[in-house]
Design an enzyme around this catalytic site. Structure first.
Site, PDB file in Angstrom:
ATOM      1  N   TRP A 138       3.453   7.059   6.564  1.00  0.00           N
ATOM      2  CA  TRP A 138       4.126   7.794   5.492  1.00  0.00           C
ATOM      3  C   TRP A 138       3.004   8.812   5.206  1.00  0.00           C
ATOM      4  CZ3 TRP A 138       2.409   6.832  -0.052  1.00  0.00           C
ATOM      5  CH2 TRP A 138       1.171   6.081  -0.069  1.00  0.00           C
ATOM      6  N   ASP A 139       1.861   8.740   5.949  1.00  0.00           N
ATOM      7  CA  ASP A 139       0.678  10.069   5.656  1.00  0.00           C
ATOM      8  C   ASP A 139       1.360  11.324   5.772  1.00  0.00           C
ATOM      9  OD1 ASP A 139      -0.300   7.382   6.179  1.00  0.00           O
ATOM     10  OD2 ASP A 139      -2.270   8.220   6.929  1.00  0.00           O
ATOM     11  N   LYS A 197      -6.233  -1.456  -3.203  1.00  0.00           N
ATOM     12  CA  LYS A 197      -6.903  -0.807  -2.296  1.00  0.00           C
ATOM     13  C   LYS A 197      -7.058   0.907  -2.299  1.00  0.00           C
ATOM     14  CE  LYS A 197      -6.360  -0.039   2.903  1.00  0.00           C
ATOM     15  NZ  LYS A 197      -5.616  -0.287   4.077  1.00  0.00           N
ATOM     16  N   GLU A 208      -2.190  -1.986  -0.464  1.00  0.00           N
ATOM     17  CA  GLU A 208      -2.119  -2.856   0.841  1.00  0.00           C
ATOM     18  C   GLU A 208      -2.633  -4.285   0.626  1.00  0.00           C
ATOM     19  OE1 GLU A 208      -2.874  -0.742   4.456  1.00  0.00           O
ATOM     20  OE2 GLU A 208      -0.683  -0.179   4.507  1.00  0.00           O
TER      21      GLU A 208
HETATM   22  C1  BGC Z   1      -3.548   2.839   4.245  1.00  0.00           C
HETATM   23  C2  BGC Z   1      -1.907   3.518   4.439  1.00  0.00           C
HETATM   24  C3  BGC Z   1      -2.051   4.444   5.375  1.00  0.00           C
HETATM   25  C4  BGC Z   1      -2.791   4.052   6.638  1.00  0.00           C
HETATM   26  C5  BGC Z   1      -2.839   5.233   7.954  1.00  0.00           C
HETATM   27  C6  BGC Z   1      -4.266   2.453   5.464  1.00  0.00           C
HETATM   28  O1  BGC Z   1      -5.348   2.215   5.719  1.00  0.00           O
HETATM   29  O2  BGC Z   1      -3.537   1.979   3.263  1.00  0.00           O
HETATM   30  O3  BGC Z   1      -1.505   3.858   3.214  1.00  0.00           O
HETATM   31  O4  BGC Z   1      -0.640   4.973   5.761  1.00  0.00           O
HETATM   32  O5  BGC Z   1      -3.958   3.586   6.579  1.00  0.00           O
HETATM   33  O6  BGC Z   1      -3.765   6.204   7.269  1.00  0.00           O
END
Ligand code: BGC
Length: 764
Positions: free
Chosen positions: A330-331, A588, A474
């Protein structure tokens, strides 16, 4: 050239971690491939990587990841029979730099060996004009007469995390060009790399061995004389639209480049870069630190913008290596896409085309995940096909070395809505409906369909609820009614309804065909109902705080510091089943605050402030995505010092390279394009207060005190603008070639900007 356009160091630290981090900082890329910022003589031990965009491979049960190409940039020198390398030879002086103006990497090193000093100078770029091509200019000078041997060609001893991905590596020399051909392990895709040099000294022989296809040039170097040559390499794969074979395409490409010559290749490359900066630069007057960090962030996004027509997207670690499986998260939609949408829509559209291309994978995932759903459930970690690369046990526990069950893949359902939101934003801000017609509308409807099948209808409450999910935070898995997720789902229903309404008016035939094709007629009224009846946690009447998910308030209230003090291993994971954060309120990354930023028009300043103040001390910022959300909301509510600190945090992440490189047992050291996008958003949306909507662009400036002015370009509905915000006014120059006038509303005052006419408006 001032240092605001340059990143440089005059030191070489012979230590693996520093070489790894420098490889990220000094990387160059051109959307087709990335080339880590390593030295010419380096190999896999120093993590040399030419990472290709959009071509993936899997070996056995290991993670599928992008393919690293053989290194066509390899050059090693021997002086009087002794091999020279920064790892093993005395380095007297070393300088290396990255020119942000045109993505050119340069190094100059003086070595001392057997009483002689050898100077090596090289300049490297990956052509922004011809994406398959890399070009190098290399020179050697010995202060005393010496026997010099230059070995250059293709090194196919490849650094892979989970390889080897290339099989049947076969070296050749053909019509003066060197070639290595291979096939990928899983899908047997052809990969070819060719190399040619333009060199007029010494005696050349061909040498094979030690996984290298080399030309060895021997010369008796005169004292103080500089010997320069030029080197061209090209990579082609079956993903390229080649007319003949990848071998021929690669050979032709290096020959053409050699015929054109180094300077002309560079001129063409530079011309592309001039255009990129013309579109995308942001100038901050009065704050060099912020300026450099922001420019570097923008640079990072520009080097990885997908090649036009490629239907590729940008992985979470960009093209800095195979880290994080080269996967798209989703980034891209939530953090990088806005930058491209506002400055470089021809790249934004490519990112969206990638989601259209991978719709079939998203449908497969919906069907097979959990109890089975309808519609499109996009991959949490997406690669070539859109099937999910995220595993159910995605993080290794450093204590037991066992893999931890994580629910990123099956429960982080906000991903589909993130895609739908971006798709609709593209249409809203460009006014161009072609993307909707070429599959964007289908994506949107399928995402709505997915949420409808995921949601529960509570008859007693007369509401839909989205249960058993992970929000952006997360550390708390399988929660109910996560505010961010529910709001994204609600917005998806609204967008689906708006899409249907628009198509009904403008393209009724196409709408009918689509409705028939995906057999969705019966569900369309349900989307209207769900948009109205979907429950989204609301601000508390007294405090204004929105509970992140049901029963979040029942968790233990502790501080981030206290939590961290209890860590036993530096890389231990704080989430999953047993993580330290799980029973606590420590989150987080921005979650409710992320929602308040994404839906900023739907919440008052008071609500934003209450939530920012509540969640900020409880946020660990364990993700690089977090800082910019806190920065933007801080700017929105007038906490400008906080906004600035968080801005610097997001903007400096890759230039400083002090990020963590392990989560659990997983290596994730690479660059952070989402944070880079966050830096741009904080500057333009946060401090600039810019927000483009369907009817107009609004600007509510809140310039940081250090900043004399903030200047940037943006595109709106296909027309271009230059905007300069000073302490008191906003000057807008509508490009002379714009098609029509547009309305800007600056701190509540409306102004019509006609093509070619400068406008200025006082806001203080
Ligand atoms: C984050 C996610 C992100 C992913 C990739 C994870 O540590 O919690 O939101 O999409 O890293 O950057």
């Amino acid at each position: 050239m001032s240092n605001l356009w340059k990143v440089s160091t005059d030191r070489f630290t012979n230590e693996k971690e520093s070489i790894m981090r420098n490889g990220n900082v000094y990387q160059i890329a051109n959307g087709y491939m990335g080339y880590r910022g390593t030295l010419d003589e380096f190999g896999p031990d120093e993590l040399v990587g030419i990472t290709l965009a959009g071509i993936f491979d899997r070996v056995g049960d290991a993670w599928r990841e992008p393919v690293n190409a053989p290194n066509g940039g390899f050059i090693k020198v021997a002086l009087d029979g002794r091999e020279i390398s920064a790892r093993s030879t005395t380095v007297k002086n070393h300088q290396q730099s990255l020119n942000l103006e045109n993505a050119v990497f340069e190094r100059e090193t003086d070595y001392v060996s057997q009483g002689k000093t050898l100077k090596i100078k090289s300049t490297r770029f990956l052509s922004a004009d011809k994406p398959n091509l890399g070009v190098i200019k290399y020179s050697v000078t010995s202060n005393k007469a010496a026997k010099v041997k230059i070995s250059t060609g293709i090194d196919y001893n490849i650094w892979d995390l989970n390889g080897p991905h290339l099989l049947n590596l076969s070296p050749k020399k053909k019509n003066g060009a060197l070639l290595v051909h291979a096939v990928t392990n899983e899908a047997s895709k052809n990969v070819a790399i060719a190399e040619a040099v333009d060199l007029n000294f010494g005696k050349e022989t061909h040498k094979l061995g030690n996984k290298k296809n080399l030309r060895v040039i021997s010369l008796d170097a005169e004292a103080g004389k500089t010997y320069t040559f030029y080197k061209y390499f090209a990579v082609y794969t079956d993903n390229d639209p080649v007319k003949t074979s990848v071998n021929e395409a690669a050979i032709n490409s290096v020959k053409e480049a050699k015929d054109l010559g180094y300077e002309k290749c560079l001129d063409k490359h530079n011309a592309q870069w001039t255009k990129k900066w013309e579109y995308c630069d942001v100038k901050i007057d009065g704050d060099d630190e912020a300026q450099q960090a922001l420019r570097y962030s923008i640079f990072q996004l520009l080097i990885v913008a997908p090649v036009n027509g490629s239907k590729n997207s940008i992985p979470a670690r960009a093209l800095s290596g195979q880290v994080y499986k080269g996967a798209i998260f989703w980034d891209t939609e939530m953090f990088m896409f806005p930058f491209f949408l506002y400055t470089y829509p021809e790249k934004a559209v490519e990112l969206m085309r990638y989601r259209i291309k991978t719709l079939a994978g998203a449908r497969r995932k919906a069907k097979t995940e959990g109890v089975g759903f309808r519609g499109a459930f996009y991959a949490w970690e997406s690669q070539e096909t859109g099937d999910d690369a995220c595993t159910y046990f995605n993080i290794g526990d450093p204590f037991t070395k066992r893999d931890l069950r994580t629910h990123f893949r099956d429960k982080q359902v906000h991903i589909s809505g993130d895609v739908a939101i971006a798709m609709w934003e593209y249409f809203k801000l460009t006014g161009d409906d072609s993307l909707l017609l070429e599959g964007g509308a289908e994506v949107i409807l399928e995402c709505a369909r997915f949420y409808y099948s995921y949601a529960y209808f509570k008859k007693d409450k007369n509401q839909y609820e989205i249960l058993d999910v992970i929000g952006p935070d997360e550390y708390h898995e399988r929660v109910n009614n996560n505010a961010f997720t529910s709001m994204v789902a609600k917005a998806t229903f609204e967008i689906a309804n708006a899409t249907v309404k628009y198509l009904k008016q403008k393209h009724p035939g196409k709408l009918n065909a689509l409705v028939k094709k995906i057999k969705i007629a019966r569900e369309l009224p349900l989307f209207v109902e769900a948009a109205g009846l979907l429950y989204v946690p609301q601000p508390d009447e007294k405090t204004g705080v929105i509970e992140q998910f049901d029963a979040y308030y029942k968790l233990k209230d502790t501080t981030v510091e206290e939590l961290k003090a209890r860590m036993i291993h530096p890389n231990e994971y704080l989430g999953a089943g047993q993580g330290l954060a799980v029973p606590t309120k420590v989150i987080k990354q921005a979650d409710v605050v992320m929602m308040l930023n994404l839906f900023k028009d739907r919440y008052s300043k008071e609500i934003k402030k209450a939530n920012w103040e509540y969640y900020e001390p409880r946020t660990e910022h364990g993700s690089s995505l977090s800082a910019c959300a806190y920065a933007m909301v801080a700017a929105d509510i007038g906490k400008l010092d906080w906004a600035y600190n968080y801005f610097l945090k997001t903007a400096k992440i890759d230039i400083e390279a002090k990020y963590k490189v392990y989560v659990g047992t997983v290596f994730m050291g690479g660059s952070h394009p989402a944070a880079n996008g966050g830096a741009w958003m904080t500057a333009v949306f946060g401090f600039g207060g810019v927000k483009a909507g369907e009817e107009h662009v609004s600007i509510n400036p809140r310039l940081y005190k250090k900043w004399k002015n903030l200047q940037f370009n943006m595109v709106y509905k296909g027309d271009r603008f230059n905007i300069k915000i000073t302490k008191d006014d906003v000057a807008i120059i509508a490009d002379i070639s714009n098609k029509r006038k547009h309305t800007f509303i600056v701190s509540g005052k409306s102004i019509d900007c006609a093509p070619g006419k400068p406008s200025s408006i006082k806001y203080q």
